[in-house]
Design an enzyme around this catalytic site. Structure first.
Site, PDB file in Angstrom:
ATOM      1  CG  LEU A 161      -2.069  -1.106   1.175  1.00 31.67           C
ATOM      2  CD1 LEU A 161      -1.663  -2.114   1.822  1.00 31.67           C
ATOM      3  CD2 LEU A 161      -3.172  -0.547   1.673  1.00 31.67           C
ATOM      4  CG  ASP A 162       1.041   5.731  -1.801  1.00 27.86           C
ATOM      5  OD1 ASP A 162       2.343   5.951  -1.667  1.00 27.86           O
ATOM      6  OD2 ASP A 162       0.401   6.660  -2.051  1.00 27.86           O
ATOM      7  CB  VAL A 163       2.023   6.447   3.094  1.00 22.15           C
ATOM      8  CG1 VAL A 163       1.434   7.338   4.220  1.00 22.15           C
ATOM      9  CG2 VAL A 163       2.673   5.177   3.722  1.00 22.15           C
TER      10      VAL A 163
END
Length: 237
Positions: free
Chosen positions: A8-10
């Protein structure tokens, strides 16, 4: 197909970047005695997004980005000349405390862990700042691996950041699914490296790069349903 690892990206995937940016600008302008206007925020957001796209393309270094982030717009709207790095550092002190999660994010992390997925972070950002924000948001410990562009020395979508990531991961690209909002960073990066992705298009942007992620969703409930189907399909094998 059964995925074992979810990346996942932030920013604007887990944590609401618009809210963080707004709150950080409010604190910065209050500290400096400037008046924050809607016009400034709109232009700053568009300008800042453009700078990050240039960074992803290798046209800017991070230090250069910070140097030019504020001076021209502050001069235009506030009538003062500023040291770009000084203002950017103060802004990022506030930004690195922003931790409002997007709706459904933590629930989905819990659900994914319950199904047995291993969770990882791959973010264009600073290691301390991103880990600090994830801790403040109460989700840091969901992740088995957290990699940032600062640590890797290169930005998404450059293949070298994925080389670095997978050198630290126990899973292969074929066992991995990327979930992120960044079309030109997350989705382009995964496509270029040859593994699957889901575009979290909750801002309803156009697919100007004509990429073909495995799915496009605009909320976490849709992501959960995809994980449920993937898990169920594997259970039947």
């Amino acid at each position: 197909m059964r995925y074992k690892q979810l990346i996942l990206d932030v920013d604007d995937t887990l944590i609401d970047t618009f809210a963080t940016e707004h709150d950080s600008l409010e604190m910065l302008f209050k500290s400096r005695g400037w008046r924050l206007t809607n016009d400034f925020e709109r232009e700053f957001h568009a300008y800042n997004e453009g700078l990050w796209r240039r960074l992803e393309k290798g046209e800017l270094e991070l230090e250069e980005l910070y140097q030019v982030m504020f001076p021209a717009l502050v001069k235009k709207y506030c009538g003062v000349e500023v040291d770009g790095m000084d203002v950017a550092n103060e802004f990022h002190d506030y930004f690195h405390n922003g931790h409002k999660l997007l709706p459904g994010a933590e629930e989905t992390l819990r659900y994914a862990k319950r199904l047995g997925y291993h969770l990882a972070i791959l973010s264009n950002g600073e290691q301390f700042g991103q880990e600090h924000r994830l801790r403040l948001a109460g989700v840091h410990d969901y992740f088995d691996l957290i990699v940032t562009s600062e640590e890797a020395g290169v930005q998404k979508p450059n293949p070298e950041i994925f080389d670095y990531f997978f050198s630290r991961s126990e899973f292969s690209p074929s066992e991995t699914l990327f979930f992120g909002d960044g079309l030109s960073s997350d989705i382009l990066g995964a496509a270029g490296y040859g593994f699957d992705s889901i575009w979290y298009n909750h801002r309803h942007r156009k697919n100007t790069l004509h990429l073909h992620p495995l799915f496009t969703v605009d909320n976490y409930a849709q992501f959960q349903r995809i994980l449920k189907r993937d898990f169920a399909a594997n259970a039947l094998v």
